[in-house]
Design a protein around this motif. Sequence first.
Motif, PDB file in Angstrom:
ATOM      1  N   ILE A  57      26.479 -21.482  70.665  1.00 29.66           N
ATOM      2  CA  ILE A  57      27.228 -20.559  70.278  1.00 29.66           C
ATOM      3  C   ILE A  57      28.244 -20.366  70.048  1.00 29.66           C
ATOM      4  O   ILE A  57      28.951 -20.186  71.104  1.00 29.66           O
ATOM      5  CB  ILE A  57      26.461 -19.025  70.219  1.00 29.66           C
ATOM      6  CG1 ILE A  57      26.561 -18.491  71.713  1.00 29.66           C
ATOM      7  CG2 ILE A  57      24.919 -19.238  69.506  1.00 29.66           C
ATOM      8  CD1 ILE A  57      25.733 -16.915  71.929  1.00 29.66           C
ATOM      9  N   LYS A  58      28.759 -20.519  69.297  1.00 24.90           N
ATOM     10  CA  LYS A  58      30.942 -20.045  68.939  1.00 24.90           C
ATOM     11  C   LYS A  58      31.161 -18.960  68.361  1.00 24.90           C
ATOM     12  O   LYS A  58      32.040 -18.326  69.162  1.00 24.90           O
ATOM     13  CB  LYS A  58      31.082 -20.995  68.334  1.00 24.90           C
ATOM     14  CG  LYS A  58      31.129 -22.166  68.546  1.00 24.90           C
ATOM     15  CD  LYS A  58      32.346 -23.252  69.353  1.00 24.90           C
ATOM     16  CE  LYS A  58      31.285 -24.586  70.103  1.00 24.90           C
ATOM     17  NZ  LYS A  58      32.410 -24.919  71.022  1.00 24.90           N
ATOM     18  N   LYS A  59      30.158 -17.861  68.625  1.00 22.37           N
ATOM     19  CA  LYS A  59      29.710 -16.033  68.253  1.00 22.37           C
ATOM     20  C   LYS A  59      29.044 -15.682  68.535  1.00 22.37           C
ATOM     21  O   LYS A  59      27.927 -15.614  68.070  1.00 22.37           O
ATOM     22  CB  LYS A  59      31.101 -16.563  67.397  1.00 22.37           C
ATOM     23  CG  LYS A  59      30.922 -14.988  65.722  1.00 22.37           C
ATOM     24  CD  LYS A  59      31.876 -15.660  65.120  1.00 22.37           C
ATOM     25  CE  LYS A  59      32.021 -14.382  64.143  1.00 22.37           C
ATOM     26  NZ  LYS A  59      32.358 -13.492  62.656  1.00 22.37           N
ATOM     27  N   PHE A  60      29.035 -14.394  68.915  1.00 18.06           N
ATOM     28  CA  PHE A  60      28.609 -13.446  68.486  1.00 18.06           C
ATOM     29  C   PHE A  60      28.397 -11.096  68.655  1.00 18.06           C
ATOM     30  O   PHE A  60      29.977 -11.491  68.665  1.00 18.06           O
ATOM     31  CB  PHE A  60      27.873 -13.605  69.577  1.00 18.06           C
ATOM     32  CG  PHE A  60      27.987 -13.702  71.700  1.00 18.06           C
ATOM     33  CD1 PHE A  60      28.131 -12.399  72.217  1.00 18.06           C
ATOM     34  CD2 PHE A  60      28.884 -14.243  72.061  1.00 18.06           C
ATOM     35  CE1 PHE A  60      28.139 -12.049  73.422  1.00 18.06           C
ATOM     36  CE2 PHE A  60      29.073 -14.805  73.474  1.00 18.06           C
ATOM     37  CZ  PHE A  60      29.149 -13.045  73.936  1.00 18.06           C
ATOM     38  N   THR A  61      28.161 -11.467  68.934  1.00 16.16           N
ATOM     39  CA  THR A  61      28.337  -9.208  68.478  1.00 16.16           C
ATOM     40  C   THR A  61      27.907  -8.150  70.072  1.00 16.16           C
ATOM     41  O   THR A  61      26.592  -8.689  69.607  1.00 16.16           O
ATOM     42  CB  THR A  61      28.121  -8.083  67.291  1.00 16.16           C
ATOM     43  OG1 THR A  61      29.196  -9.840  66.062  1.00 16.16           O
ATOM     44  CG2 THR A  61      28.474  -7.300  67.464  1.00 16.16           C
ATOM     45  N   LEU A  62      28.057  -7.535  70.510  1.00 15.06           N
ATOM     46  CA  LEU A  62      27.473  -7.124  71.073  1.00 15.06           C
ATOM     47  C   LEU A  62      28.134  -5.783  71.484  1.00 15.06           C
ATOM     48  O   LEU A  62      30.041  -5.535  71.587  1.00 15.06           O
ATOM     49  CB  LEU A  62      27.640  -7.640  73.143  1.00 15.06           C
ATOM     50  CG  LEU A  62      26.622  -8.278  73.026  1.00 15.06           C
ATOM     51  CD1 LEU A  62      26.700  -9.491  73.907  1.00 15.06           C
ATOM     52  CD2 LEU A  62      25.064  -7.928  73.184  1.00 15.06           C
ATOM     53  N   GLY A  63      27.835  -4.928  72.009  1.00 17.70           N
ATOM     54  CA  GLY A  63      28.718  -2.978  72.027  1.00 17.70           C
ATOM     55  C   GLY A  63      29.663  -3.404  70.946  1.00 17.70           C
ATOM     56  O   GLY A  63      31.063  -3.117  71.422  1.00 17.70           O
ATOM     57  N   ASN A  64      29.490  -3.558  69.741  1.00 17.93           N
ATOM     58  CA  ASN A  64      30.365  -2.731  69.178  1.00 17.93           C
ATOM     59  C   ASN A  64      31.807  -3.869  69.055  1.00 17.93           C
ATOM     60  O   ASN A  64      32.895  -3.730  68.238  1.00 17.93           O
ATOM     61  CB  ASN A  64      31.665  -1.808  69.016  1.00 17.93           C
ATOM     62  CG  ASN A  64      30.094  -0.089  68.594  1.00 17.93           C
ATOM     63  OD1 ASN A  64      29.366  -0.558  67.805  1.00 17.93           O
ATOM     64  ND2 ASN A  64      31.036   0.910  68.984  1.00 17.93           N
ATOM     65  N   VAL A  65      31.669  -5.151  69.855  1.00 17.10           N
ATOM     66  CA  VAL A  65      32.556  -5.938  69.753  1.00 17.10           C
ATOM     67  C   VAL A  65      32.064  -7.394  69.446  1.00 17.10           C
ATOM     68  O   VAL A  65      31.164  -7.729  69.491  1.00 17.10           O
ATOM     69  CB  VAL A  65      33.082  -6.386  71.357  1.00 17.10           C
ATOM     70  CG1 VAL A  65      34.343  -6.629  71.352  1.00 17.10           C
ATOM     71  CG2 VAL A  65      33.857  -4.972  71.962  1.00 17.10           C
ATOM     72  N   VAL A  66      33.234  -8.430  68.225  1.00 20.46           N
ATOM     73  CA  VAL A  66      32.693  -9.650  68.355  1.00 20.46           C
ATOM     74  C   VAL A  66      33.452 -10.579  69.610  1.00 20.46           C
ATOM     75  O   VAL A  66      34.246 -10.227  69.580  1.00 20.46           O
ATOM     76  CB  VAL A  66      33.924  -9.827  66.997  1.00 20.46           C
ATOM     77  CG1 VAL A  66      33.257 -11.523  66.151  1.00 20.46           C
ATOM     78  CG2 VAL A  66      33.260  -8.405  65.456  1.00 20.46           C
TER      79      VAL A  66
END
Length: 434
Positions: free
Chosen positions: A306-315
Amino acid sequence: MNQEFDKIFEKHIFPLQRINNFVLGLSGGCDSICLLHLLKSFIEKNQQVEINLLPIIIDHSIRKNSDIEAKKVKKYSENLGFDTKIRKVEQKIPKGNIQNWARLNRRELLIEETQKNNAKLLLAHHYDDQIETLFMRLIYGSGFTGMLGIKSIYLWNNTEIIRPLLKFKKEEILNYVKSNNLFYVEDPSNKNINFERVYSRKLIPLITNEIEKNLEKKLEKISIYSFKLLDLIEKKMKSWIKINVKYYVHGSISIDFNKLKEIYKLSPKFSAFLVGKLISNVGGKHFLPRQRKIMEKLNYVFKNKIKKFTLGNVVLFIKFDKIFLIREIRNVLINEIIEKDRVHYFDKRFLVSSKYGGKIVNSSLFNEKIINLQKCKNFCNYENYINKSLPILKTLEGRLIKPYLNIIEKKNISEFKNLDNDFNLFFVKDINFV
């Protein structure tokens, strides 16, 4: 007890010609009533110093006639000479995990009152609370960060929280209250073993009597060693962060991809802890995302899945051998009232100061661009995204003012000095791990 308390509390008092504002979380229970009287005694003995104490009673409306109980506590506090306020929790009571719901809502309202009064927050947690917390975290397998336990001084949502009773045992507090014949209210939930903390409270003496007589001291030692270990790690990590992590004035962070990968190879858990801390800093959340989830994402990242993900209100996205962290647009807290010449906080990640009173509003509503990132190779694709996460100030006269962007380290907030600009946003750089 008074003398020992005075020695502890006087460390938190400014010298002459400085105002000392405190908010006290007053439940009306034995612990907070004890703290209220100790504070009253301290104030009477130090009249040469200006000390303002505002007791706040939180009515959760969980129990029948809770409003009557709150009014009794308020009257009692006012008879001692303190202006006292009741705040009512307006949120609907959930069906499960009521104690945690009550705790979170109580803390939010107390923090709100503390910031409103430019004060420090006083809570009546004591030694037994500390032991219970450590015991519960040990059972749930908390890492060394969890085993730090309750801190006597802590910065939460940029508000200083002080627990001056943390060295005192419950027995000492009860003896003080009874020997002085003080009024207090009993909370029936403190006897309900369906609640985890109450169950632990009952279980600890059984373990102490039957299995391990030194349980309390051993839990306390674990906490002390955890502090020492994390303090050592913090010193090393601050040096690493200084070289490999960059903070941006618009509230974003970048991490050197290859250097983080080296740490990941040595310890996936520790790299997840580090990234979690940075995610929390950018996302405006106090709690780190689940370590297991971060490790899973990092595993995919370093395997190029993967090159991109989202966690804890953060991209989080990878570009030019960097991992960039930018704030998601959702859950950004807008429409906060701002008073002139007073420090405020925006989205739990920016310190705000302004020469004008007004309201923080969403910049996208007025088609205002706060920062131009079109020529920035790192963030050009996210220019609109980043701008929508930043506010502008709408003054009482209706004037729109863009913020001047800067960075401030969390440790330097107490020494903050306002700038000459009309409206300032300082991204709070939080690199403390303890």
